[in-house]
Design a protein around this motif. Sequence first.
Motif, mmCIF file in Angstrom:
data_model
loop_
_atom_site.group_PDB
_atom_site.id
_atom_site.type_symbol
_atom_site.label_atom_id
_atom_site.label_comp_id
_atom_site.label_asym_id
_atom_site.label_seq_id
_atom_site.Cartn_x
_atom_site.Cartn_y
_atom_site.Cartn_z
ATOM 1 N N THR A 13 37.452 74.756 77.209
ATOM 2 C CA THR A 13 37.546 73.523 76.256
ATOM 3 C C THR A 13 36.752 73.840 75.315
ATOM 4 O O THR A 13 35.250 74.270 75.473
ATOM 5 C CB THR A 13 37.029 72.170 76.975
ATOM 6 O OG1 THR A 13 38.105 72.193 78.092
ATOM 7 C CG2 THR A 13 37.107 70.916 76.162
ATOM 8 N N LYS A 14 36.652 73.544 73.889
ATOM 9 C CA LYS A 14 36.154 74.029 72.817
ATOM 10 C C LYS A 14 35.614 72.658 72.257
ATOM 11 O O LYS A 14 36.473 72.033 71.611
ATOM 12 C CB LYS A 14 36.722 74.850 72.080
ATOM 13 C CG LYS A 14 37.074 76.199 72.216
ATOM 14 C CD LYS A 14 37.894 76.978 71.178
ATOM 15 C CE LYS A 14 39.141 77.776 71.718
ATOM 16 N NZ LYS A 14 40.135 77.053 72.673
ATOM 17 N N ILE A 15 34.408 72.389 72.321
ATOM 18 C CA ILE A 15 33.486 70.988 71.913
ATOM 19 C C ILE A 15 32.573 71.540 70.826
ATOM 20 O O ILE A 15 31.736 72.174 71.197
ATOM 21 C CB ILE A 15 32.919 70.409 72.990
ATOM 22 C CG1 ILE A 15 34.117 69.853 74.035
ATOM 23 C CG2 ILE A 15 32.423 68.994 72.451
ATOM 24 C CD1 ILE A 15 33.607 68.943 75.061
ATOM 25 N N GLN A 128 36.155 64.348 77.896
ATOM 26 C CA GLN A 128 37.081 65.291 77.013
ATOM 27 C C GLN A 128 37.370 66.354 77.729
ATOM 28 O O GLN A 128 38.393 66.927 77.485
ATOM 29 C CB GLN A 128 36.243 65.660 75.664
ATOM 30 C CG GLN A 128 35.871 64.432 74.598
ATOM 31 C CD GLN A 128 34.653 64.877 73.583
ATOM 32 O OE1 GLN A 128 34.343 65.785 73.271
ATOM 33 N NE2 GLN A 128 34.321 63.704 72.969
ATOM 34 N N ILE A 129 36.524 67.004 78.265
ATOM 35 C CA ILE A 129 36.779 68.525 79.134
ATOM 36 C C ILE A 129 37.769 68.036 80.052
ATOM 37 O O ILE A 129 39.032 68.715 80.551
ATOM 38 C CB ILE A 129 35.440 68.936 79.831
ATOM 39 C CG1 ILE A 129 34.647 69.370 78.793
ATOM 40 C CG2 ILE A 129 35.606 69.829 80.813
ATOM 41 C CD1 ILE A 129 33.042 69.725 79.168
ATOM 42 N N LYS A 130 37.643 66.851 81.092
ATOM 43 C CA LYS A 130 38.568 66.517 81.813
ATOM 44 C C LYS A 130 40.049 66.266 81.254
ATOM 45 O O LYS A 130 40.969 66.828 81.665
ATOM 46 C CB LYS A 130 38.249 65.374 82.697
ATOM 47 C CG LYS A 130 38.938 64.845 83.680
ATOM 48 C CD LYS A 130 38.607 63.607 84.282
ATOM 49 C CE LYS A 130 39.503 63.013 85.503
ATOM 50 N NZ LYS A 130 38.780 61.830 86.305
ATOM 51 N N ARG A 131 39.964 65.555 80.000
ATOM 52 C CA ARG A 131 41.303 65.371 79.391
ATOM 53 C C ARG A 131 41.812 66.770 79.132
ATOM 54 O O ARG A 131 43.152 67.003 79.179
ATOM 55 C CB ARG A 131 41.236 64.434 78.507
ATOM 56 C CG ARG A 131 42.526 64.065 77.509
ATOM 57 C CD ARG A 131 42.207 63.267 76.513
ATOM 58 N NE ARG A 131 41.230 63.856 75.449
ATOM 59 C CZ ARG A 131 40.244 63.152 74.936
ATOM 60 N NH1 ARG A 131 39.614 62.139 75.440
ATOM 61 N NH2 ARG A 131 39.435 63.938 73.974
ATOM 62 N N ASP A 132 41.119 67.697 78.489
ATOM 63 C CA ASP A 132 41.551 68.946 77.764
ATOM 64 C C ASP A 132 41.950 69.653 78.910
ATOM 65 O O ASP A 132 43.229 70.394 78.783
ATOM 66 C CB ASP A 132 40.403 69.570 77.067
ATOM 67 C CG ASP A 132 40.930 70.803 76.417
ATOM 68 O OD1 ASP A 132 41.865 70.561 75.451
ATOM 69 O OD2 ASP A 132 40.697 71.919 76.633
#
Length: 162
Positions: A13-15, A128-132
């Motif tokens: 995941t790229k945040i 966000q990580i979980k969703r991605d």
Amino acid sequence: MLSNVYVSLQGATKIFLLLTSTDRNPLANFASLESISNMLESKDIILNVIGKYRKFRGEVIGQNFRGNVFYRKKPEIGSGAAPLPEGGYVSLMKATKGSVFGLPFLGSENKDKFGALQQASASAWREQIKRDQYICKECFCARGDAGQGKTICKKNSLHNRC
């Protein structure tokens, strides 16, 4: 015949976190918001902004792309929904399904304000990580700049979930 394309739950995941005291100047000679949004999407990047927005003072720390509000006393919960602030960076944040927070909380000497920002942003990024990680991605091997192999993963628009 072996194919180098596969559908995977893998891929980092790229945040990205943008810290800014001003919003994007639409009159400057920059790339269009649409081209930047397309570039972020093609690289599978989630943009988060910590900026100087009048809305994020006092009890309101920030919001996610849906408009859910993070409050200082309940930083771990994005509760309630409200309109998001205006601006180019907020538009990009919405397009990449990120979040936006107030800059005054980052520089605050008040431990409660700074701590609330830490908790709220960590909560947003975990979501966000979980969703991605649940989005199907197509991954393939490509030649890097120095000729080395590198894995590139992009969202698979044909599948919402694997």
